[in-house]
Design an enzyme around this catalytic site. Structure first.
Site, PDB file in Angstrom:
ATOM      1  N   HIS A   1       0.823  -1.206   0.000  1.00  0.00           N
ATOM      2  CA  HIS A   1       0.000   0.000   0.000  1.00  0.00           C
ATOM      3  C   HIS A   1       0.857   1.255   0.000  1.00  0.00           C
ATOM      4  CE1 HIS A   1      -3.909  -2.060   0.973  1.00  0.00           C
ATOM      5  NE2 HIS A   1      -4.177  -1.219   0.004  1.00  0.00           N
TER       6      HIS A   1
ATOM      7  N   CYS B   1      -7.064 -12.417 -19.940  1.00  0.00           N
ATOM      8  CA  CYS B   1      -6.706 -11.607 -18.765  1.00  0.00           C
ATOM      9  C   CYS B   1      -5.399 -12.062 -18.124  1.00  0.00           C
ATOM     10  CB  CYS B   1      -7.833 -11.618 -17.744  1.00  0.00           C
ATOM     11  SG  CYS B   1      -8.205 -13.259 -17.119  1.00  0.00           S
TER      12      CYS B   1
ATOM     13  N   ARG C   1      -9.496  -9.785  -9.031  1.00  0.00           N
ATOM     14  CA  ARG C   1      -9.107 -11.012  -8.312  1.00  0.00           C
ATOM     15  C   ARG C   1      -9.672 -10.914  -6.894  1.00  0.00           C
ATOM     16  NH1 ARG C   1      -4.189 -10.449 -11.794  1.00  0.00           N
ATOM     17  NH2 ARG C   1      -3.661 -12.531 -12.551  1.00  0.00           N
TER      18      ARG C   1
ATOM     19  N   ARG D   1     -13.898 -12.197 -10.476  1.00  0.00           N
ATOM     20  CA  ARG D   1     -13.625 -13.635 -10.430  1.00  0.00           C
ATOM     21  C   ARG D   1     -13.861 -14.144  -9.021  1.00  0.00           C
ATOM     22  NH1 ARG D   1      -7.761 -15.617 -11.889  1.00  0.00           N
ATOM     23  NH2 ARG D   1      -7.297 -14.757  -9.843  1.00  0.00           N
TER      24      ARG D   1
ATOM     25  N   GLU E   1      -8.393 -21.857 -18.682  1.00  0.00           N
ATOM     26  CA  GLU E   1      -7.015 -21.946 -18.175  1.00  0.00           C
ATOM     27  C   GLU E   1      -6.566 -23.394 -17.980  1.00  0.00           C
ATOM     28  OE1 GLU E   1      -6.694 -19.677 -14.543  1.00  0.00           O
ATOM     29  OE2 GLU E   1      -8.530 -20.493 -13.725  1.00  0.00           O
TER      30      GLU E   1
ATOM     31  N   ASN F   1      -1.748 -17.424 -17.708  1.00  0.00           N
ATOM     32  CA  ASN F   1      -0.719 -17.801 -16.722  1.00  0.00           C
ATOM     33  C   ASN F   1      -0.862 -19.280 -16.355  1.00  0.00           C
ATOM     34  OD1 ASN F   1      -0.352 -15.054 -16.776  1.00  0.00           O
ATOM     35  ND2 ASN F   1      -1.455 -14.689 -14.873  1.00  0.00           N
ATOM     36  N   ASP F   2      -2.094 -19.681 -16.080  1.00  0.00           N
ATOM     37  CA  ASP F   2      -2.310 -21.086 -15.753  1.00  0.00           C
ATOM     38  C   ASP F   2      -2.352 -21.952 -17.013  1.00  0.00           C
ATOM     39  OD1 ASP F   2      -2.368 -21.514 -12.950  1.00  0.00           O
ATOM     40  OD2 ASP F   2      -4.167 -20.286 -12.860  1.00  0.00           O
TER      41      ASP F   2
HETATM   42  C1  PEP Z   1      -4.295 -16.704 -15.192  1.00  0.00           C
HETATM   43  O1  PEP Z   1      -4.169 -17.851 -14.745  1.00  0.00           O
HETATM   44  O2  PEP Z   1      -3.814 -16.328 -16.282  1.00  0.00           O
HETATM   45  C2  PEP Z   1      -5.004 -15.669 -14.413  1.00  0.00           C
HETATM   46  C3  PEP Z   1      -5.361 -14.524 -14.939  1.00  0.00           C
HETATM   47  O3  PEP Z   1      -5.268 -15.914 -13.112  1.00  0.00           O
HETATM   48  P1  PEP Z   1      -4.171 -15.972 -11.936  1.00  0.00           P
HETATM   49  O4  PEP Z   1      -2.894 -15.386 -12.481  1.00  0.00           O
HETATM   50  O5  PEP Z   1      -4.755 -15.177 -10.822  1.00  0.00           O
HETATM   51  O6  PEP Z   1      -4.089 -17.427 -11.663  1.00  0.00           O
HETATM   52 MG    MG Z   2      -5.306 -18.580 -13.077  1.00  0.00          MG
END
Ligand code: PEP
Ligand code: MG
Length: 576
Positions: free
Chosen positions: A188, A500, A295, A331, A429, A452-453
């Protein structure tokens, strides 16, 4: 000249003089008390005074830095009332006869150490908030006044670490930059520095010491470098860089209010990823078209207990109101992997493939119910979309919808208002979600690709292991083909798809995503205007042909497609 490298938390180049700040040490001794009842009264009195401080700070700072960022004091105010924290303090006093300041100190340390073990920078950064609140309570228990934050003009404020409540008291007309040895860019303190427009460096490490107090210095908040006693060449270079950055900012800011449209008329939505209310300012500043990923787990991870319906409702409502009818994708709780507070899942052999995300909802329907009630109550205040993570099977959607119907029924019987005009979507994902994207597309209103996943599961790469980063090629054909397959599936039903994950902000792929017909890219707020600039310089042309050329999709004609798969060059246009 000394050159210390840290992390760039807030951009800008500043010349000034270092003031090394050390907060007063609070002396907290542990002892047994004769009268726990009296001790409890001391604690409750200090709590009331702290709440009053925070209310006043909140009101005062709204006029200074705006509602969204003053929100931190509102959140601190709620954390003081947090049940888990309170119980720890009260039981230490009543059951162990401990003195109030030690009980507060121990409770905060326990919570902070849980948060501090989190892999996620954002969650780790929440430890500062817990310690900040404890410090305030202890000051009141000990009747010690708050330390003054008064500095000379052109100060570069350096410290081992700074609390958010210290940062907020800094006079911006005097303090030109903030540098800390510890802390992260998502703390923060960093967030507040960005909001207040104060260039800031964090993570400068042990190289930054009190011996530099009084030295001339330059902060390069873009490169993350602190120059101590800079030489003339460095000074000249920094002056030029400052002028150049100013010109760039001016050019980018002219893109506010403009469309994300290519030279030949293809348009795409650019939304922002956020983790909390404090990020809303950047969403507005950078002119995001909506929020593509909130998130929500941040709400769970800053407490040592599940946030109740009121706290969640308040947060979602604020975001929706603030976005004034623009789409907000929230989400549902996505924890269990790296974001795993001990009190939820506990140790797992293989957390990435374990009890995480949507699976937790089937284990703990009570959590789901609370989150859904808060979301649907908030649905009255804007354009809400709800996103479900780690889906592998359309049957999960059926189960989720059944649960939502129960929640509606319950809310109807209680006379609570809500809107049913809420889009429901899934994260793409997992490879399973891609392979079943047709079936999933039938059940939901939109897809959001979590690259990402998806990369982690498709390429068999642990996303948290830095040694494996080099295997995670951003242009891996398997991942790109999967995104295209999901896009085709959802488009067959006339619905929309966003991305995303971090790949959405990779400028090298913007054109490819537009060729695929992706409808929305959701990125960190600061990336929005540079991406808009990029999009406005593109000419899309023949999308399909370009994708065929890159091997992302086969030619339309069956016979050509067959030959293509039989080994014709994927990098050459067929027929050349
Ligand atoms: C992802 O998996 O790309 C995603 C956006 O979620 P996180 O990074 O929070 O797992
Ligand atoms: Mg994810």
């Amino acid at each position: 000249m000394q050159r210390i490298r840290g992390r760039a938390a807030s951009g800008g180049i500043v010349f000034g003089k270092i003031k090394f700040y050390r907060p007063d040490e609070l002396v907290i001794k542990k002892h047994k008390v004769q009268n726990p009842e009296l001790e409890l009264q001391r604690y409750h009195y200090a709590k009331e005074l702290s709440k009053k401080d925070l209310d006043e700070l909140y009101e005062r700072e709204i006029s200074k830095i705006g509602k969204d960022h003053a929100e931190i004091f509102f959140i601190h105010r709620m954390l003081i009332d947090d049940n888990g924290f309170e119980q720890k303090v009260v039981s230490a006093i009543t059951e162990e006869s401990l003195n109030a300041e030690y009980a507060v100190h121990r409770a905060a340390a326990e919570i902070a150490s849980g948060l501090g073990r989190a892999e996620d920078d954002y969650i780790r950064a929440r430890t500062a908030d817990v310690l900040d609140i404890a410090g305030r309570l202890i000051r009141h228990i000990q009747n010690k006044p708050e330390q003054k934050m008064e500095f000379d003009k052109n100060t570069i404020l350096c410290s081992y670490d700074l609390e958010p409540s210290e940062t907020i008291r800094v006079d911006k007309t005097r303090v030109k930059a903030i540098c800390t040895c510890y802390g992260s860019t998502t703390s923060h303190t960093s967030i507040l520095a960005r909001t207040m427009g104060i260039p800031s460096l964090t993570g400068l490490g042990k190289g930054l010491t009190e011996e530099y107090d009084g030295c001339e210095a330059i902060v390069d908040g873009f490169a993350g470098i602190l120059y101590i006693e800079p030489d003339n060449a460095t000074k000249r270079r920094m002056i030029e860089k400052r002028e150049e950055e100013g010109r760039k900012r001016e050019l980018l800011s002219r893109l506010r209010g403009r469309r994300n449209i290519t030279l030949d008329g293809y348009e795409i939505d650019l939304y922002a990823n956020i983790s909390g209310l404090t990020d809303l300012k950047y969403v507005e500043e950078n002119d995001a078209g909506g929020i593509g990923l909130l998130r929500s787990e941040f709400l769970y991870l800053q407490n040592d207990d599940f946030p109740d319906e009121e706290l969640q409702f308040y947060t979602y409502r604020r975001v929706l109101e603030k976005m004034k009818g623009k789409r907000v994708v929230v989400r549902t709780l996505d924890i269990g992997e790296d974001k795993n507070p001990d009190f939820i899942v506990g140790e797992q052999e293989n957390p990435a493939m374990g009890m995480r995300s949507i699976r937790l909802f089937f284990e703990r329907p009570d959590l789901f119910r609370t989150q859904m009630r808060a979301l649907y109550r908030a649905s009255m205040y804007g354009r809400l979309a709800i996103l479900f993570p780690l889906i592998v099977d359309p049957e999960e959607i059926a189960a989720i919808k059944a649960m939502i119907c129960d929640v509606w029924e319950e809310m109807d019987s209680e006379g609570i208002e809500y809107s049913k005009d809420v889009e429901l979507g899934v994260m793409i994902e997992t490879p399973a979600a891609v392979m079943l994207s047709d079936e999933l597309a039938r059940e939901v209103d939109f897809f959001n690709v979590g690259t990402n996943d998806l990369e982690q599961y498709v390429l068999a790469i642990d996303r948290n292991d830095v040694r494996l980063e080099r295997y995670c090629r951003n242009h891996h054909l398997a991942v790109l083909r999967m995104i295209k397959a999901a896009a085709d599936a959802i488009h067959r039903y006339g619905k929309w798809i966003g991305i995303c994950g971090e790949l959405a902000g990779n400028a090298e792929l913007t054109e490819v995503f537009m060729d695929m017909g992706i409808d929305m890219l959701s990125v960190s707020p600061a990336k929005i205007l540079p991406m808009r600039r990029k999009i406005r310089s593109l000419t899309i042309g023949d999308r399909r042909e370009k994708l065929v050329e890159k091997g992302i999709c086969p030619p339309a004609d069956d016979e050509e497609a067959h030959r293509y798969y039989m080994g014709y060059s994927k990098n050459r246009r067929y027929g050349e």
